[in-house]
Write a protein that holds these residues in place. Structure first.
Motif, PDB file in Angstrom:
ATOM      1  N   PHE A  62       0.697  -1.144  -0.233  1.00 48.92           N
ATOM      2  CA  PHE A  62      -0.645   0.130  -0.062  1.00 48.92           C
ATOM      3  C   PHE A  62       1.175   1.338   0.441  1.00 48.92           C
ATOM      4  N   VAL A  63       0.929   1.963  -1.444  1.00 49.21           N
ATOM      5  CA  VAL A  63       1.530   3.491  -1.172  1.00 49.21           C
ATOM      6  C   VAL A  63       0.449   4.141  -1.843  1.00 49.21           C
ATOM      7  N   ARG A  64       1.349   5.356  -1.406  1.00 42.91           N
ATOM      8  CA  ARG A  64       0.739   6.437  -2.290  1.00 42.91           C
ATOM      9  C   ARG A  64       0.030   6.887  -2.892  1.00 42.91           C
ATOM     10  N   GLY A  65      -0.754   7.679  -3.330  1.00 42.76           N
ATOM     11  CA  GLY A  65      -1.097   7.644  -4.500  1.00 42.76           C
ATOM     12  C   GLY A  65      -1.121   8.959  -5.562  1.00 42.76           C
ATOM     13  N   THR A  73      -4.871  13.283  -1.198  1.00 44.13           N
ATOM     14  CA  THR A  73      -3.568  11.894  -1.812  1.00 44.13           C
ATOM     15  C   THR A  73      -2.157  11.891  -1.137  1.00 44.13           C
ATOM     16  N   ASN A  74      -2.112  12.773  -0.725  1.00 41.77           N
ATOM     17  CA  ASN A  74      -1.055  13.107  -0.622  1.00 41.77           C
ATOM     18  C   ASN A  74      -0.479  12.130   1.242  1.00 41.77           C
ATOM     19  N   LYS A  75      -1.236  12.170   1.492  1.00 40.57           N
ATOM     20  CA  LYS A  75      -1.221  11.760   3.022  1.00 40.57           C
ATOM     21  C   LYS A  75      -2.183  10.140   3.657  1.00 40.57           C
ATOM     22  N   THR A  76      -2.424   9.301   2.285  1.00 40.15           N
ATOM     23  CA  THR A  76      -2.626   8.234   2.866  1.00 40.15           C
ATOM     24  C   THR A  76      -2.495   7.580   1.727  1.00 40.15           C
ATOM     25  N   ASN A  77      -2.115   5.878   2.623  1.00 40.51           N
ATOM     26  CA  ASN A  77      -1.069   5.093   1.602  1.00 40.51           C
ATOM     27  C   ASN A  77      -3.004   4.045   0.877  1.00 40.51           C
ATOM     28  N   ASN A  78      -3.879   4.903   0.568  1.00 46.22           N
ATOM     29  CA  ASN A  78      -4.657   3.947  -0.500  1.00 46.22           C
ATOM     30  C   ASN A  78      -4.628   3.383  -1.944  1.00 46.22           C
ATOM     31  N   CYS A  79      -3.158   3.438  -2.241  1.00 50.90           N
ATOM     32  CA  CYS A  79      -2.591   2.694  -3.308  1.00 50.90           C
ATOM     33  C   CYS A  79      -2.363   1.397  -3.631  1.00 50.90           C
ATOM     34  N   GLY A  88       6.074 -11.851 -12.301  1.00 51.12           N
ATOM     35  CA  GLY A  88       6.951 -10.926 -12.200  1.00 51.12           C
ATOM     36  C   GLY A  88       5.517  -9.087 -13.031  1.00 51.12           C
ATOM     37  N   ILE A  89       4.747 -10.127 -13.164  1.00 51.18           N
ATOM     38  CA  ILE A  89       3.245  -8.917 -13.564  1.00 51.18           C
ATOM     39  C   ILE A  89       3.062  -7.671 -12.215  1.00 51.18           C
ATOM     40  N   VAL A  90       3.160  -6.844 -12.562  1.00 50.07           N
ATOM     41  CA  VAL A  90       3.441  -5.693 -11.687  1.00 50.07           C
ATOM     42  C   VAL A  90       1.964  -5.309 -11.949  1.00 50.07           C
ATOM     43  N   VAL A  91       1.098  -4.305 -10.442  1.00 46.78           N
ATOM     44  CA  VAL A  91      -0.366  -3.660 -11.188  1.00 46.78           C
ATOM     45  C   VAL A  91      -0.369  -2.903 -10.248  1.00 46.78           C
ATOM     46  N   LYS A  92      -0.999  -1.793 -10.365  1.00 49.59           N
ATOM     47  CA  LYS A  92      -0.691  -0.347  -9.850  1.00 49.59           C
ATOM     48  C   LYS A  92      -2.126   0.575  -9.606  1.00 49.59           C
ATOM     49  N   CYS A  93      -3.337  -0.160  -8.055  1.00 47.25           N
ATOM     50  CA  CYS A  93      -4.794   0.641  -9.047  1.00 47.25           C
ATOM     51  C   CYS A  93      -5.065   1.665  -8.445  1.00 47.25           C
ATOM     52  N   HIS A  94      -5.422   3.288  -8.029  1.00 41.50           N
ATOM     53  CA  HIS A  94      -5.874   4.254  -7.498  1.00 41.50           C
ATOM     54  C   HIS A  94      -6.613   4.532  -7.920  1.00 41.50           C
ATOM     55  N   GLN A  95      -7.433   3.957  -7.948  1.00 47.72           N
ATOM     56  CA  GLN A  95      -8.772   4.047  -9.276  1.00 47.72           C
ATOM     57  C   GLN A  95      -9.772   5.018  -8.309  1.00 47.72           C
ATOM     58  N   THR A  96     -10.168   4.500  -6.713  1.00 50.09           N
ATOM     59  CA  THR A  96     -10.968   4.812  -5.558  1.00 50.09           C
ATOM     60  C   THR A  96     -10.772   5.069  -4.421  1.00 50.09           C
ATOM     61  N   ARG A  97     -11.386   5.989  -3.124  1.00 48.94           N
ATOM     62  CA  ARG A  97     -10.194   6.198  -2.284  1.00 48.94           C
ATOM     63  C   ARG A  97     -10.515   5.030  -1.484  1.00 48.94           C
ATOM     64  N   SER A  98     -11.341   3.492  -1.745  1.00 48.52           N
ATOM     65  CA  SER A  98     -10.907   2.825  -0.068  1.00 48.52           C
ATOM     66  C   SER A  98      -9.979   2.171  -0.632  1.00 48.52           C
ATOM     67  N   VAL A  99      -9.406   1.582   0.284  1.00 49.80           N
ATOM     68  CA  VAL A  99      -8.441   0.418   0.124  1.00 49.80           C
ATOM     69  C   VAL A  99      -9.258  -0.678  -0.332  1.00 49.80           C
ATOM     70  N   GLU A 100      -9.729  -1.081   0.175  1.00 53.99           N
ATOM     71  CA  GLU A 100     -10.558  -2.738  -0.026  1.00 53.99           C
ATOM     72  C   GLU A 100     -11.163  -2.587  -1.845  1.00 53.99           C
ATOM     73  N   LYS A 101     -11.655  -1.497  -2.145  1.00 54.15           N
ATOM     74  CA  LYS A 101     -12.429  -1.550  -3.710  1.00 54.15           C
ATOM     75  C   LYS A 101     -11.047  -1.042  -4.340  1.00 54.15           C
ATOM     76  N   ASN A 102      -9.492  -0.106  -4.072  1.00 56.59           N
ATOM     77  CA  ASN A 102      -8.553  -0.917  -4.635  1.00 56.59           C
ATOM     78  C   ASN A 102      -7.743  -2.499  -4.546  1.00 56.59           C
ATOM     79  N   ARG A 103      -8.375  -2.892  -3.740  1.00 60.48           N
ATOM     80  CA  ARG A 103      -7.760  -3.945  -3.561  1.00 60.48           C
ATOM     81  C   ARG A 103      -8.467  -5.032  -4.553  1.00 60.48           C
ATOM     82  N   LYS A 104      -9.833  -4.975  -5.121  1.00 61.95           N
ATOM     83  CA  LYS A 104     -10.869  -5.819  -5.605  1.00 61.95           C
ATOM     84  C   LYS A 104      -9.997  -5.639  -6.691  1.00 61.95           C
ATOM     85  N   ILE A 105     -10.073  -4.506  -7.436  1.00 59.43           N
ATOM     86  CA  ILE A 105     -10.053  -4.016  -8.499  1.00 59.43           C
ATOM     87  C   ILE A 105      -8.766  -4.137  -9.050  1.00 59.43           C
TER      88      ILE A 105
END
Length: 162
Positions: A62-65, A73-79, A88-105
């Motif tokens: 979980f990183v800062r978006g 955006t600067n203070k929350t680690n919801n990305c 070795g495939i990497v996906v980065k998702c920061h579409q919503t403010r919710s960590v759970e929704k981002n994890r699912k997506i």
């Protein structure tokens, strides 16, 4: 009553969800469409044909978006950064403010990418991409033909006037 709260009030009265542009108006962010998984966007939410992912194969961070949003955006680690270790495939998702929704997506997107990586042309994702490309090319070809017809028609009209 200001304009954003008026929008919110009218949508509450209708009993429908607020449109996706409402947060854009309130936060004054540039409008961008989120990346949704391809099969979900096509309305075929059928993940039974896709390769399964186990939690042991995944590394999650979980990183800062990035992007607009200021302090929120600067203070929350919801990305969510999700890595499939074997491929070795990497996906980065920061579409919503919710960590759970981002994890699912992120998991849905990663599942499609891993399926495409291992199955190649036999993958449902690949077939869907090819179908959408073919549809887009056909639409472009029809538009070009229509434009040519219009030009020819105008030329014929000008010749008739002379």
């Amino acid at each position: 009553m200001n304009v954003p709260s008026l929008f919110h009030f009218t949508f509450l009265l209708r009993g429908v969800q607020a449109p996706s542009w409402r947060p854009w108006i309130l936060r004054k962010q540039p409008f961008s469409l989120p990346r949704v998984p391809l099969l979900q966007a096509a309305g075929k939410n059928n993940s039974s044909n896709l390769l399964g992912l186990t939690e042991a194969e995944l590394e999650e961070q979980f990183v800062r978006g990035d992007g607009p949003g200021g302090q929120a955006t600067n203070k929350t680690n919801n990305c969510v950064v999700l890595k499939h270790v074997p491929s070795g495939i990497v996906v980065k998702c920061h579409q919503t403010r919710s960590v759970e929704k981002n994890r699912k997506i992120a998991r849905e997107i990663l599942q499609e990418k891993v399926d495409l990586f291992y199955k190649g042309e036999d993958s449902d994702v690949f077939k869907e991409q090819k179908a959408s490309q073919k549809k887009k090319q056909e639409k472009k070809r029809r538009a070009k033909e229509n434009l040519e017809r219009k030009k020819h028609f105008k030329e014929m009209q000008q010749l008739d006037k002379k």
